[in-house]
Design a protein around this motif. Sequence first.
Motif, PDB file in Angstrom:
ATOM      1  N   UNK A   5       8.593   6.363   6.066  1.00 55.34           N
ATOM      2  CA  UNK A   5       7.179   6.744   6.083  1.00 55.34           C
ATOM      3  C   UNK A   5       6.321   5.580   6.555  1.00 55.34           C
ATOM      4  N   UNK A   6       5.265   5.907   7.290  1.00 58.70           N
ATOM      5  CA  UNK A   6       4.362   4.840   7.741  1.00 58.70           C
ATOM      6  C   UNK A   6       3.522   4.314   6.571  1.00 58.70           C
ATOM      7  N   UNK A   7       2.863   3.190   6.786  1.00 58.86           N
ATOM      8  CA  UNK A   7       2.160   2.469   5.722  1.00 58.86           C
ATOM      9  C   UNK A   7       1.023   3.226   5.063  1.00 58.86           C
ATOM     10  N   UNK A   8       0.585   4.339   5.674  1.00 59.17           N
ATOM     11  CA  UNK A   8      -0.517   5.120   5.092  1.00 59.17           C
ATOM     12  C   UNK A   8      -0.014   6.145   4.071  1.00 59.17           C
ATOM     13  N   UNK A   9       1.306   6.259   3.947  1.00 56.73           N
ATOM     14  CA  UNK A   9       1.862   7.347   3.141  1.00 56.73           C
ATOM     15  C   UNK A   9       2.548   6.880   1.857  1.00 56.73           C
ATOM     16  N   UNK A  10       1.977   5.865   1.231  1.00 51.60           N
ATOM     17  CA  UNK A  10       2.568   5.324   0.010  1.00 51.60           C
ATOM     18  C   UNK A  10       2.654   6.326  -1.130  1.00 51.60           C
ATOM     19  N   UNK A  11       1.570   7.084  -1.293  1.00 50.41           N
ATOM     20  CA  UNK A  11       1.533   8.043  -2.398  1.00 50.41           C
ATOM     21  C   UNK A  11       2.536   9.179  -2.146  1.00 50.41           C
ATOM     22  N   UNK A  12       2.556   9.668  -0.933  1.00 48.22           N
ATOM     23  CA  UNK A  12       3.505  10.724  -0.574  1.00 48.22           C
ATOM     24  C   UNK A  12       4.946  10.234  -0.747  1.00 48.22           C
ATOM     25  N   UNK A  13       5.179   8.986  -0.378  1.00 47.39           N
ATOM     26  CA  UNK A  13       6.509   8.390  -0.542  1.00 47.39           C
ATOM     27  C   UNK A  13       6.957   8.454  -1.999  1.00 47.39           C
ATOM     28  N   UNK A  14       6.066   8.117  -2.925  1.00 49.33           N
ATOM     29  CA  UNK A  14       6.437   8.132  -4.347  1.00 49.33           C
ATOM     30  C   UNK A  14       6.778   9.545  -4.802  1.00 49.33           C
ATOM     31  N   UNK A  15       6.006  10.511  -4.333  1.00 42.07           N
ATOM     32  CA  UNK A  15       6.303  11.913  -4.673  1.00 42.07           C
ATOM     33  C   UNK A  15       7.676  12.324  -4.141  1.00 42.07           C
ATOM     34  N   UNK A  16       7.928  12.016  -2.906  1.00 38.09           N
ATOM     35  CA  UNK A  16       9.202  12.435  -2.297  1.00 38.09           C
ATOM     36  C   UNK A  16      10.386  11.789  -3.009  1.00 38.09           C
ATOM     37  N   UNK A  23      13.496   7.832   0.868  1.00 38.35           N
ATOM     38  CA  UNK A  23      12.373   7.460   1.743  1.00 38.35           C
ATOM     39  C   UNK A  23      12.236   5.942   1.820  1.00 38.35           C
ATOM     40  N   UNK A  24      12.385   5.409   3.016  1.00 35.48           N
ATOM     41  CA  UNK A  24      12.165   3.986   3.219  1.00 35.48           C
ATOM     42  C   UNK A  24      10.675   3.786   3.482  1.00 35.48           C
ATOM     43  N   UNK A  25      10.103   2.757   2.846  1.00 36.40           N
ATOM     44  CA  UNK A  25       8.660   2.558   2.977  1.00 36.40           C
ATOM     45  C   UNK A  25       8.297   1.097   2.771  1.00 36.40           C
ATOM     46  N   UNK A  26       7.439   0.605   3.633  1.00 43.63           N
ATOM     47  CA  UNK A  26       6.852  -0.707   3.418  1.00 43.63           C
ATOM     48  C   UNK A  26       5.540  -0.746   4.170  1.00 43.63           C
ATOM     49  N   UNK A  27       4.539  -1.389   3.579  1.00 43.34           N
ATOM     50  CA  UNK A  27       3.266  -1.509   4.295  1.00 43.34           C
ATOM     51  C   UNK A  27       3.393  -2.570   5.389  1.00 43.34           C
ATOM     52  N   UNK A  28       4.509  -3.298   5.401  1.00 47.01           N
ATOM     53  CA  UNK A  28       4.691  -4.385   6.369  1.00 47.01           C
ATOM     54  C   UNK A  28       5.300  -3.932   7.695  1.00 47.01           C
ATOM     55  N   UNK A  29       5.864  -2.725   7.731  1.00 51.67           N
ATOM     56  CA  UNK A  29       6.517  -2.269   8.959  1.00 51.67           C
ATOM     57  C   UNK A  29       5.514  -2.112  10.100  1.00 51.67           C
ATOM     58  N   UNK A  30       5.810  -2.718  11.230  1.00 52.51           N
ATOM     59  CA  UNK A  30       5.037  -2.466  12.451  1.00 52.51           C
ATOM     60  C   UNK A  30       5.536  -1.167  13.064  1.00 52.51           C
ATOM     61  N   UNK A  34       9.202   0.762  12.693  1.00 53.24           N
ATOM     62  CA  UNK A  34       9.363   2.121  12.152  1.00 53.24           C
ATOM     63  C   UNK A  34      10.230   2.960  13.088  1.00 53.24           C
ATOM     64  N   UNK A  35       9.938   2.884  14.369  1.00 54.48           N
ATOM     65  CA  UNK A  35      10.693   3.668  15.353  1.00 54.48           C
ATOM     66  C   UNK A  35      12.141   3.188  15.411  1.00 54.48           C
ATOM     67  N   UNK A  36      12.342   1.868  15.449  1.00 59.88           N
ATOM     68  CA  UNK A  36      13.700   1.320  15.540  1.00 59.88           C
ATOM     69  C   UNK A  36      14.524   1.677  14.302  1.00 59.88           C
ATOM     70  N   UNK A  37      13.896   1.586  13.127  1.00 56.57           N
ATOM     71  CA  UNK A  37      14.630   1.884  11.891  1.00 56.57           C
ATOM     72  C   UNK A  37      14.947   3.372  11.793  1.00 56.57           C
ATOM     73  N   UNK A  98      11.104   1.760  -5.687  1.00 57.89           N
ATOM     74  CA  UNK A  98      12.047   1.058  -4.796  1.00 57.89           C
ATOM     75  C   UNK A  98      13.088   1.949  -4.138  1.00 57.89           C
ATOM     76  N   UNK A  99      13.080   3.255  -4.411  1.00 55.42           N
ATOM     77  CA  UNK A  99      13.959   4.211  -3.719  1.00 55.42           C
ATOM     78  C   UNK A  99      15.406   4.222  -4.220  1.00 55.42           C
TER      79      UNK A  99
END
Length: 161
Positions: A5-16, A23-30, A34-37, A98-99
């Motif tokens: 998930x992109x950095x704007x979707x932190x709350x959705x990530x926790x729900x999922x 769900x892999x998530x970090x606000x640090x991903x460029x 994101x595309x490469x991962x 932390x997934x």
Amino acid sequence: MKFIADGMLGKLTRWLRMLGQDVKYSTQFEDEELIATAKKDHRVLLTRDAELYQRAIVRGIDAFYVDGRTEPERLAELAERFGFPLAIDLKRSRCPRCNSKIRSTPKEKLAGKVEKNTFIYYDEFWKCPKCGHIYWQGAHWGSIRATLEEAQRKVKVRSLV
Ligand SMILES: [Zn+2]
């Protein structure tokens, strides 16, 4: 099915994650990261960024543009698209932080590790083996269930349109 998930979707990530989705998530991903991962790990890219979505699609990445404004709307869209149930089964849940998969933990092992009243009132506990966070179906559980029920209703409405 795995997601990133992109950095704007932190709350959705926790729900999922609570719903058992990986769900892999970090606000640090460029964006490029994101595309490469997504490509390397075969993860579906979830994004609110139309430009990033287009870039991913052009490069053959499985991506989903998250359109909903509220969490129930977003959860309904995703459940409909990817076909997972909107119900929490703690045997399958992942740690919202932390997934990692959380594990049922005997109450007696947690004496002194949760607040005394919590320890008295609740009998079932889960622990994250990675970050150590302890979970139980506390007072917030009612609002969690209400959000999921709202999402389920939206799936039904969408299927009628
Ligand atoms: Zn954790």
